[in-house]
Scaffold this active site. Structure first.
Site, PDB file in Angstrom:
ATOM      1  N   LYS A  25      17.310   8.155   9.914  1.00 44.52           N
ATOM      2  CA  LYS A  25      17.290   6.836   9.059  1.00 44.52           C
ATOM      3  C   LYS A  25      18.334   6.879   8.397  1.00 44.52           C
ATOM      4  O   LYS A  25      19.304   7.432   8.227  1.00 44.52           O
ATOM      5  CB  LYS A  25      16.111   7.534   7.925  1.00 44.52           C
ATOM      6  CG  LYS A  25      15.436   6.365   7.167  1.00 44.52           C
ATOM      7  CD  LYS A  25      14.201   6.311   7.869  1.00 44.52           C
ATOM      8  CE  LYS A  25      13.511   5.109   7.157  1.00 44.52           C
ATOM      9  NZ  LYS A  25      11.837   4.642   7.526  1.00 44.52           N
ATOM     10  N   VAL A  62      -1.747  -5.337   0.116  1.00 41.95           N
ATOM     11  CA  VAL A  62      -2.084  -5.956   1.123  1.00 41.95           C
ATOM     12  C   VAL A  62      -0.920  -6.945   1.623  1.00 41.95           C
ATOM     13  O   VAL A  62      -0.964  -7.962   1.765  1.00 41.95           O
ATOM     14  CB  VAL A  62      -3.371  -6.952   1.078  1.00 41.95           C
ATOM     15  CG1 VAL A  62      -4.783  -5.889   1.253  1.00 41.95           C
ATOM     16  CG2 VAL A  62      -3.456  -7.378  -0.273  1.00 41.95           C
ATOM     17  N   GLY A  63       0.083  -6.191   1.816  1.00 45.50           N
ATOM     18  CA  GLY A  63       1.477  -6.772   2.254  1.00 45.50           C
ATOM     19  C   GLY A  63       1.335  -6.970   3.890  1.00 45.50           C
ATOM     20  O   GLY A  63       0.320  -7.054   4.437  1.00 45.50           O
ATOM     21  N   VAL A  98       1.352  -4.597   6.341  1.00 46.61           N
ATOM     22  CA  VAL A  98       0.574  -3.855   7.072  1.00 46.61           C
ATOM     23  C   VAL A  98      -0.888  -3.974   6.563  1.00 46.61           C
ATOM     24  O   VAL A  98      -1.956  -4.067   7.353  1.00 46.61           O
ATOM     25  CB  VAL A  98       0.959  -2.297   6.984  1.00 46.61           C
ATOM     26  CG1 VAL A  98       0.072  -1.372   7.772  1.00 46.61           C
ATOM     27  CG2 VAL A  98       2.314  -2.245   7.563  1.00 46.61           C
TER      28      VAL A  98
HETATM   29  P1  NAD Z   1       4.768  -4.792   2.329  1.00 44.75           P
HETATM   30  O1  NAD Z   1       6.067  -4.807   1.180  1.00 44.75           O
HETATM   31  O2  NAD Z   1       4.959  -6.126   3.262  1.00 44.75           O
HETATM   32  O3  NAD Z   1       3.566  -4.587   1.486  1.00 44.75           O
HETATM   33  C1  NAD Z   1       3.368  -3.763   0.518  1.00 44.75           C
HETATM   34  C2  NAD Z   1       2.501  -4.456  -0.420  1.00 44.75           C
HETATM   35  O4  NAD Z   1       1.847  -3.454  -1.338  1.00 44.75           O
HETATM   36  C3  NAD Z   1       2.855  -5.624  -1.025  1.00 44.75           C
HETATM   37  O5  NAD Z   1       1.799  -6.663  -0.876  1.00 44.75           O
HETATM   38  C4  NAD Z   1       3.082  -5.088  -2.527  1.00 44.75           C
HETATM   39  O6  NAD Z   1       2.832  -6.157  -3.590  1.00 44.75           O
HETATM   40  C5  NAD Z   1       1.775  -3.980  -2.853  1.00 44.75           C
HETATM   41  N1  NAD Z   1       2.075  -3.356  -3.858  1.00 44.75           N
HETATM   42  C6  NAD Z   1       3.047  -2.921  -4.327  1.00 44.75           C
HETATM   43  N2  NAD Z   1       2.898  -1.883  -5.509  1.00 44.75           N
HETATM   44  C7  NAD Z   1       1.736  -1.992  -5.430  1.00 44.75           C
HETATM   45  C8  NAD Z   1       0.658  -1.269  -6.389  1.00 44.75           C
HETATM   46  N3  NAD Z   1       1.057  -0.371  -7.436  1.00 44.75           N
HETATM   47  N4  NAD Z   1      -0.529  -1.576  -6.132  1.00 44.75           N
HETATM   48  C9  NAD Z   1      -1.193  -2.446  -5.356  1.00 44.75           C
HETATM   49  N5  NAD Z   1      -0.194  -2.857  -4.533  1.00 44.75           N
HETATM   50  C10 NAD Z   1       1.069  -2.601  -4.544  1.00 44.75           C
HETATM   51  O7  NAD Z   1       5.366  -3.433   3.022  1.00 44.75           O
HETATM   52  P2  NAD Z   1       4.615  -2.907   4.363  1.00 44.75           P
HETATM   53  O8  NAD Z   1       5.552  -3.399   5.694  1.00 44.75           O
HETATM   54  O9  NAD Z   1       3.195  -3.513   4.300  1.00 44.75           O
HETATM   55  O10 NAD Z   1       4.652  -1.274   4.290  1.00 44.75           O
HETATM   56  C11 NAD Z   1       3.559  -0.747   3.437  1.00 44.75           C
HETATM   57  C12 NAD Z   1       3.565   0.620   3.581  1.00 44.75           C
HETATM   58  O11 NAD Z   1       3.586   1.079   4.736  1.00 44.75           O
HETATM   59  C13 NAD Z   1       5.147   1.279   2.825  1.00 44.75           C
HETATM   60  O12 NAD Z   1       4.660   2.407   2.377  1.00 44.75           O
HETATM   61  C14 NAD Z   1       5.698   1.202   4.092  1.00 44.75           C
HETATM   62  O13 NAD Z   1       6.763   2.315   3.959  1.00 44.75           O
HETATM   63  C15 NAD Z   1       4.667   1.837   5.373  1.00 44.75           C
HETATM   64  N6  NAD Z   1       4.861   1.602   6.518  1.00 44.75           N
HETATM   65  C16 NAD Z   1       5.143   0.552   6.938  1.00 44.75           C
HETATM   66  C17 NAD Z   1       5.233   0.179   8.389  1.00 44.75           C
HETATM   67  C18 NAD Z   1       5.500  -1.312   8.987  1.00 44.75           C
HETATM   68  O14 NAD Z   1       5.477  -1.231  10.461  1.00 44.75           O
HETATM   69  N7  NAD Z   1       5.687  -2.188   8.075  1.00 44.75           N
HETATM   70  C19 NAD Z   1       5.588   1.257   9.292  1.00 44.75           C
HETATM   71  C20 NAD Z   1       5.325   2.428   8.915  1.00 44.75           C
HETATM   72  C21 NAD Z   1       4.979   2.731   7.402  1.00 44.75           C
END
Ligand code: NAD
Length: 360
Positions: free
Chosen positions: A80, A181-182, A184
Site C-alpha cells: 500500500k 451509500v457512497g 460501494v
Molecule cells: P466513498 O467515499 O465513495 O463512500 C463512503 C460513504 O460513507 C460516503 O457517502 C460518506 O458520506 C459516507 N460516510 C462517511 N462517514 C459516515 C458516517 N459517519 N455515517 C454514515 N455515512 C458516512 O467510499 P467507498 O469507495 O464507497 O468505500 C467505502 C468503504 O469501503 C471504505 O471503508 C473503503 O476503504 C472500503 N473499500 C472500498 C473499496 C472500493 O472498491 N471502493 C474496496 C475495498 C474496501
C-alpha cells in the site's frame, strides 16, 4: 518504536520514503509481503497529524492487503502507499500524480498502485503517465472504478452468512442496514434491491442519501442510529473502526457483513466478543476483496469469466472461514489462518506473476 522495529513486528519486507522537491510530494510505499507475487495496493492521500500516524496507517493497510490477496486466491502479495497531504482536503494535481507515478515506477512492478481514499480514476491516470504499474484508471491505465465489483463480492459474502446460519440464501424480504451509500454502498443497495431486500440506509452526505432513496426506495435513519438498526444484516460501508466488542449488546442484527476496511476497532478482541454475543461477523478483508480481484486479476491477465468466478468464490471462501471459526475462536482468527495457509502453500513455489494459488 522505530520504523525497523515496527517492520519486524508486522513482518514487512520493505518500506520506502520519498520526497519530491519540485512538487512537494511526500509519500511512503510499504511492501508487506511478496511471498505470493508482486503486490497491488491502493494509494491513499490523507492529511496525517504526524509522520508516525502515516507510517502506522501504511504498515497496517499493507499488511491487510497480504491477507486480502491470499484469501482471494490471487498470486499477489500485499502493499500500500500513502501520500502525506500538507492540509486536509488538499486537491490532487497532475504534477503530484506524476511525481507519485515516478516513485511507484522505482519498484519495477513489485508494487502496483491503485485507487484508495483521496485518489480517483483521474489521479490514477496521472500516475499512469509515468509508470505502467498502476491499475484503476480509465484512459491511461485501465480497470476503472472497482466499487461495483467490491459490492458484488460483499453481497456474495452476505449469502455465505445467511447459509451459515441455516437461513434461505435469498434476499427476498431480508432487511439490510447500510452505513454509507457512497461508491460501494450504493452498489450494494442496487444489487440487494434487485434481489428483493428491504433497505435501511444512513449517510452524512445528503446527495448520496437522496440517490438511494430515489433509485431504490430505501428507508433513511440518522447516522447515529444505523449501527443499532433492527435488521437481518448490518453492512458497514463507510468508515473503519465503527464496531467494537463492547457494542455487541447494542446491535440488533444477527449478521455484520460490510465492505468497509477495518470495520472492527481491534479485530482479534472484537470478533471474539461478537462471537460470544451471538453476532456473526464476516471478516471485512474477505468480504470486500471484489475490487482487488478485479484490478489484480486484470493486471495478471485473467479473462472476464475467470474474474467473475473469483468474485463468486468469495461466497465459498467465506462459508469455509465461518465454519472454521468454531475451532479458531473467532471469524477474524479463522480468516487470518485461512490466508496464512495459502501464503505458506504459495510461498513454497513462488513467484511467477500470473500464476494462481489455491483452489478458489
Ligand atoms: P466513498 O467515499 O465513495 O463512500 C463512503 C460513504 O460513507 C460516503 O457517502 C460518506 O458520506 C459516507 N460516510 C462517511 N462517514 C459516515 C458516517 N459517519 N455515517 C454514515 N455515512 C458516512 O467510499 P467507498 O469507495 O464507497 O468505500 C467505502 C468503504 O469501503 C471504505 O471503508 C473503503 O476503504 C472500503 N473499500 C472500498 C473499496 C472500493 O472498491 N471502493 C474496496 C475495498 C474496501
Amino acid at each position: 518504536m522505530n520504523t525497523l522495529e515496527q517492520m519486524i513486528e508486522r513482518g514487512h519486507e520493505r518500506v520506502c520514503f520519498h520526497q519530491d522537491p519540485d512538487t512537494g510530494l511526500r509519500a511512503i510505499v510499504a511492501i508487506h509481503s511478496t511471498a505470493l507475487g508482486n503486490a497491488l495496493g491502493g494509494t491513499r492521500r490523507w492529511h496525517y497529524a504526524t509522520e508516525a500516524d502515516a507510517l502506522y496507517d501504511v504498515l497496517r493497510l499493507s499488511e491487510g492487503m497480504t491477507y486480502k490477496a491470499a484469501a482471494a486466491g490471487l498470486a499477489m502479495g500485499g502493499a500500500k502507499s500513502v501520500i502525506l497531504l500538507p492540509k486536509p482536503g488538499h486537491k490532487g494535481t497532475e504534477s503530484e500524480g506524476r511525481a507519485m507515478g515516478r516513485f511507484v515506477d522505482n519498484f519495477h512492478g513489485e508494487y502496483i498502485a491503485a485507487e484508495d481514499v483521496g485518489v480517483n480514476t483521474q489521479f490514477v491516470d496521472w500516475m499512469a503517465m509515468e509508470t505502467k504499474h498502476v491499475m484503476g484508471g480509465e484512459t491511461v491505465s485501465h480497470g476503472g472504478d472497482p466499487s461495483p465489483y467490491t459490492a458484488q463480492g460483499t453481497v456474495n459474502a452476505m449469502k455465505a452468512c445467511l447459509a451459515h446460519l441455516g437461513k434461505p440464501v435469498s434476499f427476498s424480504g431480508v432487511k439490510v442496514a447500510i452505513q454509507g451509500v457512497g461508491s460501494v454502498g450504493y452498489n450494494v443497495a442496487r444489487i440487494l434491491k434487485q434481489d428483493g431486500a428491504e433497505l435501511i440506509v444512513a449517510d452524512i452526505n445528503d446527495a448520496n442519501l437522496e440517490r438511494v432513496v430515489e433509485d431504490f426506495g430505501a428507508t433513511v435513519v440518522k447516522p447515529n442510529e444505523i449501527i443499532a438498526a433492527e435488521c437481518d444484516i448490518l453492512a458497514p460501508c463507510a468508515l473503519g473502526g465503527v464496531i467494537n466488542g463492547n457494542m455487541a449488546s447494542k446491535l440488533n442484527a444477527p449478521i455484520v457483513c460490510g465492505a468497509a476496511n477495518n470495520i472492527l476497532d481491534d479485530p482479534d478482541e472484537d470478533s471474539a466478543m461478537l462471537k460470544s454475543a451471538g453476532v456473526l461477523y464476516a471478516p471485512d478483508f474477505v468480504a470486500n476483496a471484489g475490487g482487488l480481484i478485479r484490478l489484480a486479476g486484470l493486471y495478471l491477465g485473467m479473462t472476464e469469466p475467470q474474474l467473475n468466478q473469483k468474485i463468486e468464490d468469495i461466497e465459498t471462501t467465506m462459508l469455509q472461514i465461518l465454519k472454521d471459526a468454531d475451532k479458531a475462536g473467532s471469524t477474524h482468527a479463522s480468516a487470518i489462518a485461512f490466508a496464512n495457509t495459502r501464503i505458506a502453500a504459495g510461498a513454497k513455489h513462488k513467484t511467477r506473476a500470473g500464476q494462481e494459488v489455491g483452489a478458489n
